[in-house]
Design an enzyme around this catalytic site. Structure first.
Site, PDB file in Angstrom:
ATOM      1  N   ASP A 231       0.827  -1.196   0.000  1.00 13.67           N
ATOM      2  CA  ASP A 231       0.000   0.000   0.000  1.00 13.67           C
ATOM      3  C   ASP A 231       0.868   1.257   0.000  1.00 13.67           C
ATOM      4  OD1 ASP A 231      -2.792   1.027   0.446  1.00 13.67           O
ATOM      5  OD2 ASP A 231      -1.872   1.866   2.249  1.00 13.67           O
ATOM      6  N   GLU A 267       1.520  -0.357  -4.715  1.00  8.69           N
ATOM      7  CA  GLU A 267       0.595   0.696  -5.116  1.00  8.69           C
ATOM      8  C   GLU A 267       1.365   2.002  -5.277  1.00  8.69           C
ATOM      9  OE1 GLU A 267      -3.498   2.659  -3.374  1.00  8.69           O
ATOM     10  OE2 GLU A 267      -1.741   2.491  -2.107  1.00  8.69           O
TER      11      GLU A 267
END
Ligand code: CA
Length: 516
Positions: A231, A267
């Site tokens: 993330d 990400e």
């Protein structure tokens, strides 16, 4: 997290080392060229009736996933956390008790592996929860041994460095990322890009960096997961991107020490220029632009140069990293569901799935997309429970759904018996893709047609070449074939396709793949 301001959204995928040899002889494409299924565990399958999806529920649903044809699952956060979405971790070595025990999770991983389904989990290391023991300690005083695990500055320093500017934070709703812990009695603020509850971890501190690397190795080696989705990868060092690039190379190397073929999906949401330097270490991308283009084409029943645009995006990234892998999808857990984006029009949503599964890339399917789940923001309502059967067995109830209910969407078991359902549509597409080297691994060649309601292209891999035609419109169309040798139907999404010498007629909203 608010990422609404992004103009061009892309996420980088790190793919390292080879994928293991594929199991089923007829499935020639190997993961990650196969389909990955993204799961919000809490909304997936509730095995014990407490209203929340859990590991045992997922284990029970592995036959469903195998039948659907997916090669891997990506699980949204499963670690201990105070929030429903769990993107703020309080214990990196524990699973969330709502989801079950570590043994339950290990059993899920083992059972998934038996079915040749890989398991990738979200690993949220840019920040921890402000309830993590490290932070609870760190905020006590300047001299606490954990102080350096986070970043602290005086107001004077923050102002002098200009790190309170709006411009620097285009993808967060937070203008001011510095917070007063109010416990240490000094004029120091801690940094939390995504808010006060998510203090950023300070990777200049070698101790915390080694600890995070050790924990990553623990999940790979001791628990047995196949990789991570990382993330907020570009936020590791918000003010020194080149340090972030370097960090991920170091992370990758540390993970490879215990699992040489570790799969890392990072990400990195930003404009292409920002992303490009990451490609040195991250050879693949989540292709957000393509998802938007697919949605637009289906919505407007016009190809809008879809294939040419795809090639343009693809060629740009290939120019940076020739061997990058393109992770495609329609929408994910941060976006309104494709069904809702397309006005709950089943025909259009089926077309979006058909485009996704015939274009190049490594497709991701967000759980429930295959039964036509609906969902609009706020985020909770794009993460509603999936519907399994009429009796609501294993159905999560942690939220009262607004968009996907038994009144609006037929459950999976009902759809399984209906040849024309969304579920069988996805299942057919996924299996046909897997069984075709051209569709799963082939290059892309545009076929130019006068009719803007048709998307047409070739996919070719070695000596296999297939012609793909999609009629986006609500009317039958007849288009000229540029090569009459393609007469055989490899697959079609509807009956009634007529292939004649020199032309093909497609019913409304129909996709066909032709071969020689
Ligand atoms: Ca449960």
């Amino acid at each position: 997290m608010n990422r609404a301001l992004q103009i061009l959204s892309v996420a980088c995928v790190l793919l390292f080392a080879g994928c293991q040899a594929n199991k089923k002889a007829k499935n020639l494409a190997k993961w990650p060229k196969g389909v990955t299924y993204e799961i919000f565990v809490q909304s997936f399958a509730d095995s014990d009736g407490d209203g929340k999806g859990d590991f045992n529920g997922m284990t029970e649903k592995l036959p469903y996933l195998e039948d659907l044809g997916v090669d891997a699952v990506w699980l949204m956060p499963i670690m201990a956390s105070p929030s429903y979405h769990k993107y703020d971790v309080t214990d990196y070595e524990a699973v969330h008790p709502d989801y079950g025990t570590m043994d339950d999770f290990k059993r899920f991983v083992a059972e998934a592996h038996k079915r040749n389904i890989k398991v990738v989990i979200d690993f949220i290391i840019n920040h921890s929860s402000n309830q993590h023991k490290w932070f609870l300690e760190a905020k006590k005083s300047k001299d606490n041994p954990y102080r350096g695990f986070y970043e602290w500055k005086t107001l004077k320093q923050i102002k002098e460095e200009g790190s309170m500017t709006k411009e620097a934070h285009a993808d967060s709703g937070n203008i001011y990322q510095w917070y007063d812990s109010k416990e240490d009695g000094v004029d120091e603020y801690y940094y939390g890009y995504f808010g006060s509850q998510m203090p950023d971890i300070n990777y200049d501190n070698k101790q915390v960096k080694q600890e995070i690397f050790r924990i990553g190795q623990f999940w790979l080696k001791d628990v047995g997961v196949d990789g991570f989705r990382l993330d907020a990868a570009k936020h590791i060092y918000d003010y020194a991107p080149e340090k972030s690039h370097k960090f991920w190379v170091e992370f990758k190397e540390a993970m490879q020490q215990v699992k040489p073929d570790v799969y890392l999906v990072g990400e990195v949401w930003a404009d292409a220029q920002t992303v490009a330097p990451y490609l040195k270490g991250l050879p693949a991308l989540f292709n957000f632009d393509m998802g938007n283009a697919i949605a637009d084409a289906c919505k407007n029943q016009k190809n809008n140069g879809l294939v040419a645009n795809y090639k343009k995006i693809n060629d740009f990234y290939k120019s940076v990293t020739p061997d990058f892998v393109d992770a495609t999808f329609t929408t994910n857990h941060d976006q309104e569901r494709i069904m809702s984006v397309l006005g709950n029009d089943t025909e259009k949503a089926k077309m979006a799935g058909a485009l996704l599964m015939t274009l190049p890339g490594s497709p991701y399917v967000y759980y429930g997309e295959e039964i036509g789940m609906r969902g609009r923001k706020p985020d909770e309502f794009i993460r509603e429970p999936i519907l399994w059967d009429e009796n609501k067995q294993q159905e999560a109830t942690w939220i009262a759904p607004k968009y996907t209910t038994h009144e609006t969407v037929k459950p999976a078991n009902v759809q399984a018996k209906d040849k024309g359902s969304m579920l069988n549509h996805y299942k057919m597409l996924i299996h046909k893709r897997k069984e075709s080297n051209a569709l799963s691994m082939g290059n892309l060649e545009e076929i130019k047609l006068e009719n803007s309601a048709v998307v047409a292209f070739y996919r070719a891999y070695q000596d296999q070449k297939q012609m793909v035609l999609h009629n986006l419109s609500d009317k039958a169309v007849t288009v000229p074939l540029d090569n009459s040798a393609y007469q055989k139907q490899y697959m079609s999404t509807k009956e009634g396709v007529k292939v004649n010498t020199g032309e093909v007629t497609l019913p409304a909203y129909t996709s066909v793949v032709l071969e020689k």
